[in-house]
Motif scaffolding. Sequence first.
Motif, PDB file in Angstrom:
ATOM      1  N   PRO A 137       0.812  -1.225   0.000  1.00 50.78           N
ATOM      2  CA  PRO A 137       0.000   0.000   0.000  1.00 50.78           C
ATOM      3  C   PRO A 137       0.843   1.272   0.000  1.00 50.78           C
ATOM      4  O   PRO A 137       0.330   2.349  -0.328  1.00 50.78           O
ATOM      5  N   GLN A 138       2.123   1.169   0.370  1.00 51.04           N
ATOM      6  CA  GLN A 138       2.999   2.342   0.431  1.00 51.04           C
ATOM      7  C   GLN A 138       3.893   2.464  -0.800  1.00 51.04           C
ATOM      8  O   GLN A 138       4.891   3.184  -0.767  1.00 51.04           O
ATOM      9  N   ILE A 139       3.541   1.797  -1.884  1.00 49.41           N
ATOM     10  CA  ILE A 139       4.413   1.821  -3.052  1.00 49.41           C
ATOM     11  C   ILE A 139       4.580   3.233  -3.606  1.00 49.41           C
ATOM     12  O   ILE A 139       5.682   3.623  -4.008  1.00 49.41           O
ATOM     13  N   TYR A 140       3.506   4.026  -3.610  1.00 51.27           N
ATOM     14  CA  TYR A 140       3.633   5.383  -4.147  1.00 51.27           C
ATOM     15  C   TYR A 140       4.460   6.289  -3.235  1.00 51.27           C
ATOM     16  O   TYR A 140       5.331   7.011  -3.716  1.00 51.27           O
ATOM     17  N   PRO A 141       4.253   6.299  -1.903  1.00 49.73           N
ATOM     18  CA  PRO A 141       5.159   7.082  -1.050  1.00 49.73           C
ATOM     19  C   PRO A 141       6.618   6.665  -1.183  1.00 49.73           C
ATOM     20  O   PRO A 141       7.515   7.515  -1.189  1.00 49.73           O
ATOM     21  N   VAL A 142       6.864   5.350  -1.295  1.00 50.62           N
ATOM     22  CA  VAL A 142       8.240   4.888  -1.496  1.00 50.62           C
ATOM     23  C   VAL A 142       8.773   5.385  -2.840  1.00 50.62           C
ATOM     24  O   VAL A 142       9.927   5.812  -2.960  1.00 50.62           O
ATOM     25  N   ALA A 143       7.921   5.351  -3.870  1.00 53.35           N
ATOM     26  CA  ALA A 143       8.325   5.833  -5.193  1.00 53.35           C
ATOM     27  C   ALA A 143       8.704   7.310  -5.142  1.00 53.35           C
ATOM     28  O   ALA A 143       9.706   7.736  -5.738  1.00 53.35           O
ATOM     29  N   ARG A 144       7.929   8.111  -4.422  1.00 59.14           N
ATOM     30  CA  ARG A 144       8.247   9.538  -4.289  1.00 59.14           C
ATOM     31  C   ARG A 144       9.578   9.740  -3.586  1.00 59.14           C
ATOM     32  O   ARG A 144      10.411  10.555  -4.016  1.00 59.14           O
TER      33      ARG A 144
END
Length: 415
Positions: free
Chosen positions: A93-100
């Motif tokens: 679920p945190q893939i986008y925050p990690v991507a940022r």
Amino acid sequence: MTRPGRSARAERQREFVGGLLRCYPVSFLVLAPYAVFIVPMAVLHHNPRTGFLVFLVGLALLGSVCVETAGMAFGRPDPQWRQGMRQATARYPQIYPVARLVTLTGIAANIVGAHLGRGTVVAQVSGDLSDTPLGMVCALFSGWGTLGFALLVGSRLSGRLSQPKLYCWLTALVGVEAYVAALTARSAPLIALVFFVAAAGAVCGVFRLRHLLLWAVVLLLAWPAMFAQRNAIREEHGVVVDTQVTAADRIRLDSQLTAVAGFEVPVEIGQPGVVDYFRYGLVPRVLDPDRPALSTGQRINQFLGGGPTSAFNFLLLGNIWLFDGPVGVVAVHAFWAGFVALLLRWRGRPGPARLTLFCLVFSDVLLWSGTYPDSTIGFLQHLMSAVPVFLLLWLTRRAPVGRDDRVPLLAGAAR
């Protein structure tokens, strides 16, 4: 107003093209630049060694197509690609925050490293590296632009990132690379990034091929101005520029590759060996600061009769031919085609880690402009730098979700 039948037909065609690209991703990466640009340039300028060029491309495709075709007997990529990717990334679920985080870190390291002199044309000419502690730290994040791109694509395919936001992030990545190109007076990394983003994005289904062809035409039209600006920056840094080499000459990539045809292969010029793969690929420079700079391009330039202050390569295919002969061209592409097939098909759809590895193979090992074998060592370096990212993804994952669970989509995200 678009007719429903025409819209459905267009969607089926898009799914068919996307499925074909994911069945033959390495073959697509090999063929695209040669079919669109390099071979047509050779024919247009009556290159006498066009047959050799086509022969080299054929050898590479022989290795990749045979392995990718055989791989389809063990399963094909999921035909419901987007739905499958949402399920594959549901545990993250945190893939986008990690991507940022990864993208912003890669951007910052790229800018700071360029200001410290890493990757500049002056450093390339002198062979010096920025040996400051901060410069070495920046080098540890050299591959995070690719990692960030992979995770952004994963975020998009998972439904957690809208298409406009994805384009904004990609514009930032390319814009920063353009800024770094102005600082370093080197345009090759910018061209490589643009091609990698286009090719990997097409295979992953976030770009349409007709849009990419349009942008390829735009880049070709803009190249003369980019070339003139690059030369102006080099002259400001005191680097001698050969004024007889025009913008049109510089994009004669067919001549650059076919120049290797006159040598008896394989050739030994002191290129990296097995020990160098481990020393340069797996050991950070901060732990081995005294090792010399690695530049097979400079060794090739000396082999051709030039000096150690310039670098040259025969493009990826030409370098493999020079060092490993025809068998090497087939074997290298067969190996990586099998590796990519495993990444896309092994145990279902690829999650963030496998998608990242896939992008690293595309950006480092198989990019048409790469200097082999340095590009393979670069893959190992970036793989090591990706370990903290993989660990962060593992720490933020959650328990497996059921088949019927659905990942909530952002407003405007495509289904």
